[in-house]
Design a protein around this motif. Structure first.
Motif, PDB file in Angstrom:
ATOM      1  N   ILE A   1      -6.944  -1.107  -0.013  1.00  0.00           N
ATOM      2  CA  ILE A   1      -6.910  -1.784  -1.308  1.00  0.00           C
ATOM      3  C   ILE A   1      -5.957  -1.032  -2.236  1.00  0.00           C
ATOM      4  O   ILE A   1      -6.154   0.141  -2.535  1.00  0.00           O
ATOM      5  N   GLY A   2      -4.936  -1.711  -2.658  1.00  0.00           N
ATOM      6  CA  GLY A   2      -3.938  -1.082  -3.523  1.00  0.00           C
ATOM      7  C   GLY A   2      -3.311  -2.098  -4.453  1.00  0.00           C
ATOM      8  O   GLY A   2      -3.221  -3.292  -4.124  1.00  0.00           O
ATOM      9  N   THR A   3      -2.883  -1.628  -5.591  1.00  0.00           N
ATOM     10  CA  THR A   3      -2.217  -2.473  -6.593  1.00  0.00           C
ATOM     11  C   THR A   3      -0.805  -1.959  -6.816  1.00  0.00           C
ATOM     12  O   THR A   3      -0.586  -0.742  -6.887  1.00  0.00           O
TER      13      THR A   3
ATOM     14  N   PRO B   1       3.262 -10.266  -3.894  1.00  0.00           N
ATOM     15  CA  PRO B   1       1.948  -9.640  -3.895  1.00  0.00           C
ATOM     16  C   PRO B   1       1.850  -8.566  -4.984  1.00  0.00           C
ATOM     17  O   PRO B   1       2.741  -7.715  -5.107  1.00  0.00           O
ATOM     18  N   LEU B   2       0.794  -8.636  -5.772  1.00  0.00           N
ATOM     19  CA  LEU B   2       0.549  -7.637  -6.815  1.00  0.00           C
ATOM     20  C   LEU B   2      -0.561  -6.674  -6.412  1.00  0.00           C
ATOM     21  O   LEU B   2      -0.654  -5.569  -6.955  1.00  0.00           O
ATOM     22  N   ALA B   3      -1.396  -7.088  -5.491  1.00  0.00           N
ATOM     23  CA  ALA B   3      -2.471  -6.238  -4.967  1.00  0.00           C
ATOM     24  C   ALA B   3      -2.877  -6.785  -3.606  1.00  0.00           C
ATOM     25  O   ALA B   3      -2.766  -7.989  -3.358  1.00  0.00           O
ATOM     26  N   THR B   4      -3.333  -5.910  -2.734  1.00  0.00           N
ATOM     27  CA  THR B   4      -3.737  -6.335  -1.394  1.00  0.00           C
ATOM     28  C   THR B   4      -4.923  -5.506  -0.924  1.00  0.00           C
ATOM     29  O   THR B   4      -5.244  -4.454  -1.479  1.00  0.00           O
ATOM     30  N   GLY B   5      -5.543  -5.994   0.125  1.00  0.00           N
ATOM     31  CA  GLY B   5      -6.604  -5.273   0.820  1.00  0.00           C
ATOM     32  C   GLY B   5      -6.853  -5.962   2.150  1.00  0.00           C
ATOM     33  O   GLY B   5      -6.387  -7.087   2.376  1.00  0.00           O
ATOM     34  N   HIS B   6      -7.582  -5.298   3.034  1.00  0.00           N
ATOM     35  CA  HIS B   6      -7.810  -5.908   4.342  1.00  0.00           C
ATOM     36  C   HIS B   6      -9.152  -5.470   4.919  1.00  0.00           C
ATOM     37  O   HIS B   6      -9.793  -4.548   4.423  1.00  0.00           O
ATOM     38  N   TYR B   7      -9.558  -6.144   5.984  1.00  0.00           N
ATOM     39  CA  TYR B   7     -10.703  -5.681   6.758  1.00  0.00           C
ATOM     40  C   TYR B   7     -10.527  -6.082   8.214  1.00  0.00           C
ATOM     41  O   TYR B   7      -9.862  -7.066   8.531  1.00  0.00           O
TER      42      TYR B   7
ATOM     43  N   PRO C   1       0.802  -1.234   0.000  1.00  0.00           N
ATOM     44  CA  PRO C   1       0.000   0.000   0.000  1.00  0.00           C
ATOM     45  C   PRO C   1       0.831   1.279   0.000  1.00  0.00           C
ATOM     46  O   PRO C   1       0.418   2.287  -0.576  1.00  0.00           O
ATOM     47  N   ARG C   2       1.997   1.237   0.637  1.00  0.00           N
ATOM     48  CA  ARG C   2       2.828   2.446   0.649  1.00  0.00           C
ATOM     49  C   ARG C   2       3.211   2.851  -0.775  1.00  0.00           C
ATOM     50  O   ARG C   2       3.182   4.037  -1.130  1.00  0.00           O
ATOM     51  N   LEU C   3       3.548   1.876  -1.604  1.00  0.00           N
ATOM     52  CA  LEU C   3       3.897   2.171  -2.994  1.00  0.00           C
ATOM     53  C   LEU C   3       2.660   2.530  -3.805  1.00  0.00           C
ATOM     54  O   LEU C   3       2.692   3.438  -4.642  1.00  0.00           O
ATOM     55  N   ALA C   4       1.554   1.813  -3.554  1.00  0.00           N
ATOM     56  CA  ALA C   4       0.333   2.060  -4.313  1.00  0.00           C
ATOM     57  C   ALA C   4      -0.203   3.460  -4.085  1.00  0.00           C
ATOM     58  O   ALA C   4      -0.597   4.159  -5.026  1.00  0.00           O
ATOM     59  N   PHE C   5      -0.223   3.904  -2.830  1.00  0.00           N
ATOM     60  CA  PHE C   5      -0.808   5.207  -2.523  1.00  0.00           C
ATOM     61  C   PHE C   5       0.167   6.347  -2.762  1.00  0.00           C
ATOM     62  O   PHE C   5      -0.235   7.513  -2.818  1.00  0.00           O
ATOM     63  N   ALA C   6       1.451   6.015  -2.917  1.00  0.00           N
ATOM     64  CA  ALA C   6       2.421   7.057  -3.260  1.00  0.00           C
ATOM     65  C   ALA C   6       2.268   7.489  -4.712  1.00  0.00           C
ATOM     66  O   ALA C   6       2.599   8.620  -5.075  1.00  0.00           O
TER      67      ALA C   6
END
Length: 284
Positions: A219-221, A201-207, A145-150
């Protein structure tokens, strides 16, 4: 925009009041409440006294209350961050902004518990995987997520496997990975990843579930893996996994209209509530 029922809003507000207390303790500053972690982990935030603060209590928040809460956050070495449902404390935004804290909006979307969510296809060789606490993919999944949201947006970006490995190593060395393992073991956090054939991992998400309610988030790719439907596949998997484990109220917050359209295609619908986030850069 469809109206959110009072009972649904109450469940969401109660969720925001309950989940932090799985990992933190509450400290009150007048009508404001600050969630303070006693163990390592991502810092929590402050907000109006949860749950369902009275209109009088919300309006009674003063500049001094905000200043005291921020002083405590500085003492703890955490971001001077707040978040709350706009409709629960309608006058708080002006007071937070008057304290020179930027406020961003995250509209909420919900999915009807009876709306079927079919599995989205993933590229050949990619598999969706529920991570365990000791999963070898966990460090990279937490780093993603750090890379995805950057790199905002949905266009294919530059960060890929090499950058992911670097951040994963950082999170392992600074104790982040170790601090999250007990949360996964206890069932307080479920992480699903789309794994490449080599396990990356190519994409992740959580709850985080609580009393039959959950917010889907993170949720990030990986930027180099975008435009393959992975975010939709992760979202679908999270919804179905949560439902299979007794969660009936599922909602999420979004920052970009392009992302909201993807959620809408899966069956999420706008609700008349907005999460307001002040000075919290780590939140997706």
């Amino acid at each position: 925009m469809p109206r959110m029922s009072n009972s649904l809003r109450a469940r969401i507000e109660q969720y925001y009041a309950t989940v932090p207390l799985l990992f933190a303790e509450a400290e009150d500053f007048g009508p404001l409440r600050l969630f303070v972690r006693r163990k390592p982990g991502t810092p929590y935030y402050g907000g109006p006294g949860h749950a369902q603060p009275t209109a009088e209590g919300a309006s009674a928040v003063t500049a001094a209350d905000i200043a005291r809460a921020r002083a405590r956050q500085r003492e703890l070495g955490v971001p001077e961050a707040f978040e709350w449902l706009a409709e629960i404390a309608p006058g708080l935004r002006a007071r937070i902004e008057a304290a020179d804290l930027p406020v961003s909006e995250r509209p909420l979307m919900v999915i009807d518990p009876h709306h079927p969510v079919t599995h989205n296809p993933v590229p050949d060789g990619v598999k969706l995987h529920v991570l365990t606490a000791d999963d070898p993919a966990l460090p990279a999944a937490l780093a993603l997520p750090r890379l995805a949201f950057a790199e905002q947006g949905t266009a294919v970006g530059s960060a890929g496997h090499k950058e992911l490995s670097v951040v994963a190593d950082e999170l392992t060395k600074d104790g982040t990975v170790t601090s999250i393992r007990p949360t996964i073991r206890a069932g307080h956090k479920t992480i699903i990843a789309a794994l490449a054939p080599d396990g990356t991992p190519l994409a992740t998400g959580h709850y985080h579930p609580a009393h039959g309610t959950t917010e889907i988030g993170g949720i990030g790719t990986l930027p180099t893996a975008r435009r393959q439907g992975l975010a939709a596949a992760i979202t679908t998997a999270l919804v179905n996994h949560a439902r299979d484990h007794g969660v009936s109220t599922i909602f999420l917050a979004y920052a970009e209209d392009t992302v909201a359209r993807m959620y809408a295609r899966l069956g999420f619908r706008p609700a008349d509530s907005t999460l307001l986030i002040a000075n919290q850069p780590t939140r997706s």
